[in-house]
Structures are given as C-alpha cells and as structure tokens.
Design an enzyme around this catalytic site. Structure first.
Site, PDB file in Angstrom:
ATOM      1  N   GLU A   1     -24.020  21.157  81.841  1.00 51.22           N
ATOM      2  CA  GLU A   1     -24.424  22.120  83.427  1.00 51.22           C
ATOM      3  C   GLU A   1     -25.170  23.207  82.601  1.00 51.22           C
ATOM      4  O   GLU A   1     -26.424  23.889  83.399  1.00 51.22           O
ATOM      5  CB  GLU A   1     -23.291  21.807  84.035  1.00 51.22           C
ATOM      6  CG  GLU A   1     -22.193  23.501  83.155  1.00 51.22           C
ATOM      7  CD  GLU A   1     -21.819  22.747  82.894  1.00 51.22           C
ATOM      8  OE1 GLU A   1     -21.022  23.885  81.413  1.00 51.22           O
ATOM      9  OE2 GLU A   1     -21.603  21.776  81.870  1.00 51.22           O
ATOM     10  N   ASP A   2     -24.792  24.064  81.851  1.00 50.95           N
ATOM     11  CA  ASP A   2     -25.091  25.327  81.814  1.00 50.95           C
ATOM     12  C   ASP A   2     -27.381  25.421  81.641  1.00 50.95           C
ATOM     13  O   ASP A   2     -27.877  26.210  82.334  1.00 50.95           O
ATOM     14  CB  ASP A   2     -24.129  26.075  80.165  1.00 50.95           C
ATOM     15  CG  ASP A   2     -24.813  24.927  79.143  1.00 50.95           C
ATOM     16  OD1 ASP A   2     -25.275  23.573  79.111  1.00 50.95           O
ATOM     17  OD2 ASP A   2     -23.626  25.189  78.099  1.00 50.95           O
ATOM     18  N   PHE A   3     -27.436  24.308  80.545  1.00 48.17           N
ATOM     19  CA  PHE A   3     -29.609  24.257  80.270  1.00 48.17           C
ATOM     20  C   PHE A   3     -29.578  24.348  81.253  1.00 48.17           C
ATOM     21  O   PHE A   3     -30.624  24.745  82.304  1.00 48.17           O
ATOM     22  CB  PHE A   3     -28.567  23.221  79.177  1.00 48.17           C
ATOM     23  CG  PHE A   3     -30.828  22.426  79.368  1.00 48.17           C
ATOM     24  CD1 PHE A   3     -30.958  23.611  77.844  1.00 48.17           C
ATOM     25  CD2 PHE A   3     -31.008  21.791  79.476  1.00 48.17           C
ATOM     26  CE1 PHE A   3     -32.787  23.237  77.696  1.00 48.17           C
ATOM     27  CE2 PHE A   3     -32.267  21.676  79.792  1.00 48.17           C
ATOM     28  CZ  PHE A   3     -32.820  21.929  78.400  1.00 48.17           C
TER      29      PHE A   3
END
Length: 394
Positions: A232-234
């Site tokens: 999710e961070d990317f």
C-alpha cells in the site's frame, strides 16, 4: 552470432557503468541529505498537529521502549492512535501501562479493525484513521524507535509542494550476526537504491515511518482505498505523485528496532519484498538481479574481456573490492557515527548478503505467493492482492 554477443557485452558494460553512477549519487546525496538540520518553522508559525497511527500485533522484547519513544517526543501537538486487531492481544496491556505513565499525551486505542480489503495493516488502521483529529497523518510501524526530534524533523521537510515525507529504512544498533546483517543490508544495498531514487525523483516510498497529508488521501476515498494492495505504501505514494505532489525523505533514517532478530525471518522478509516488487514492476525480473554486485560484476568482467581484452578475473576482483569499499563508505554515512560491530563482522555480513541476494530473488520468482504472518496472498500483475483461503471470522 558475433554481433549478438557484442550487443550483450555492450549492454552489460553500460549497465555496470550505470550501477557505479548510482553508487556515486547515493554516497554524495546521502552526505548532503541525511543527518542535516533543516531550518525550523518561523516562531510565529505554529507547528501543525499530527495524528500518529500505530498498528500493533503481539509483544516483542523491545516493544515497550519503542512505544515509549513516541510518548517522549518533544513535538508540540500530536495524538497517538493505537490499532490492535485482537481484543486479547497482550500489546493492549503494554499500551495501557504507557498511557498511565504519560497521562498528558493524547492517546486512544482502537480494537478490532475493519475489513476494507485484503491488506491486514490497512484493515487494522482504518478505524483509527477515520477518527484522526489532525491534517497530518504519521503511520509508524510497531518496530520503529523514534528520537525526541524525529517528528519535528519530518514536519520541517514537508514543504508546500510536498505531500509525503518518509524515513529511509535503517536499523538501531543491536547485537548478533542477524543484527549486523540487517544493518549491512539497509545501510548498503537498500540505502544505495533508496537515496539514488529519491535524488532522481523516483518513487521509493516505504511505509514503515511516513508522514502524509490527510486531505490528499481523502480526495481518493481515504486509507481504505488502498486496502486491495499489500504494498500500500508504494501505491499511496504513486497516487500522490500522479496528482502533482512531491515525496521526500527526512534527514533521519527510520530506526527499526524489533526485539526478534534472526537470519531466517530477515531473509523471508527480503523475499516477500522481492515478490511485491516483481508483481508491481515486472521489469524488475530482468534488472534487479543485474543490480547485485556478484552478478553484474561477472557480466561486466565477461563484457570487458570481449570488448577490451581485459583480464576477466582481475576485473572481477577489482570490481568486488571497489563495490565493498563504496558500501563501507555509504554505511558509515547512513550510520553517522561508529558502527556497532568490527570490520571483520562487516566483511562477513557483506559477503553473506551479496552472495545470498541473487538466490533470494530467484526464490521469490519461483514461489510468488506471499506468506504474511498466518495468511497467504497471491499477487496479480499491477500489485493487486488476493488472499488464499481467507480467514473466517465468527
């Protein structure tokens, strides 16, 4: 046939040169960017409030000190929202003890989570996210140890055009070979790509310690929008960039300080990350193995012998020595102080990491399913995740 060989040789030699360029960029950018005091906000401008999301699961030997480092930060206005999925999790007792010890710190505990996708971390944090009070959101993993001025450092890097400020992954000083191996990896291979990517404005965001603007997230439907991804961070960073926002790393690296540190779990972690990269960016299958010291060195040695008639063995050994020295310089830059191990330990840890790296990547390609704690996920191209045999809640 001969033209094909020469074509491969030219490609490998150019790629080898590009890798050395990344070495140079990472070292100089690291010296410029890391551990550098940025100007404070004007005295008449108050610091914005920050809501800290702290997802927890279980207790490790360093959890108390890691969480306490949040309570002792000198930042003027913040709240800590603890996210715990299981009501029987012993982490609840740890949090309650710290809340009692620091009653002046604004805190809240959210138990149970909510199912908004396949990502367990997003599910765990979503309730707390929806209850945040401030316009800035800090997501901080349970194993992260904060310094007193870490949050202030991150906020001061948040310019008008910057939507996300994230800390470059690194590790606290710990004892043992596994701790040495982690510090070597995060201070060399990881830092090299991370620093070069940030300098070149390439998305390198990792979400273990990241500050972001809530308003931009809300434009996309909130945190739950990214629950379909494991990385999710990317994709959060990508969505910010697509909307014209910049991302930046802060001057302080993220200090990972998990109390459980062993070689097998660390290598499993690296393999899981490689699987995520392959699913998100399929070209990684070709280029990532070539970024490894031992692999690109062998390819470049063959290319140099074909193109310039240089002795391949001598070329290969000089390449390894030069790579080793550059990694030592980079690690010392990221550490910004004496290393917690001897040079011989660094040599062993470096050789182990460099020799095992290609094998771990091959393992990730051959076995693409991802095991995360007690769950198994399958990724489709583009990074969307599907859980294999989802857990059934009563």
């Amino acid at each position: 046939m001969i033209y094909t060989l020469y074509g491969f040789a030219i490609f490998f030699f150019i790629f080898w040169c590009a890798m050395w360029l990344l070495h140079i960029i990472a070292i100089f950018y690291g010296k410029y960017r890391l551990h550098r005091k940025v100007p404070s906000l004007p005295s008449d401008e108050p610091y914005p409030g920050v809501s800290i999301l702290k997802p927890l699961m279980g207790v490790d030997p360093h959890l108390v000190s890691n969480l306490e480092s949040l309570f002792t930060m000198t930042y003027p206005v913040f709240e800590i929202l603890f996210c715990i999925e299981d009501e029987k999790d012993p982490a609840i007792d740890v949090v309650n003890a710290l809340i009692e010890k620091y009653p002046k710190v604004h805190t809240n505990i959210f138990i149970g989570g909510s199912t908004v996708g396949v990502n367990p971390k997003i599910n765990n944090m979503n309730k707390a996210y929806e209850a945040t009070s401030y316009d800035l959101i800090l997501i901080s993993d349970s194993g992260i140890r904060m310094r007193e001025d870490t949050l202030q450092d991150m906020v001061e890097h948040l310019t008008e055009k910057t939507g996300i400020v994230h800390q470059m992954p690194f590790t606290s000083d710990r004892n043992g070979f596994a701790a040495t191996l982690e510090k070597v990896y995060f201070g060399t291979a990881q830092s090299r790509m991370y620093l070069a990517a940030d300098c070149l404005r390439v998305n390198c965001h990792t979400g273990m310690s990241t500050l972001m603007r809530k308003a931009v997230l809300e434009e996309q439907g909130g945190l739950k929008t990214f629950g379909c991804y494991l990385a999710e961070d990317f994709f959060i960073a990508k969505s910010f960039i697509d909307r014209g926002w910049k991302t930046a790393i802060s001057s302080q690296p993220a200090l990972q300080n998990s109390g459980f540190c062993d070689v097998n779990s660390f290598q499993a972690r690296l393999t899981r990350w490689a699987k995520l990269r392959v699913a998100m960016l399929p070209t990684v299958i070709l280029f990532e193995p070539l970024s490894e010291c031992m692999v690109i060195g062998g390819c470049a040695a063959w290319a140099a012998s074909l193109l310039f008639h240089w002795e391949p063995l001598v070329f290969y050994l000089v390449h390894i020595l030069a790579w080793f020295l550059c990694d030592w310089i980079l690690l010392s830059t990221v550490q910004n102080g004496p290393l917690p191990f001897k040079r011989f330990d660094f040599i062993i840890g470096w050789l182990f990491r460099e020799c095992s790296g290609p094998y771990l990547f091959l393992l990730a390609v051959v076995h693409p399913e991802i095991r995360w704690r007690n769950r198994i996920f399958r990724l489709t191209w583009g990074g969307i995740a599907q859980e294999v045999k989802p857990r059934i809640k009563c």
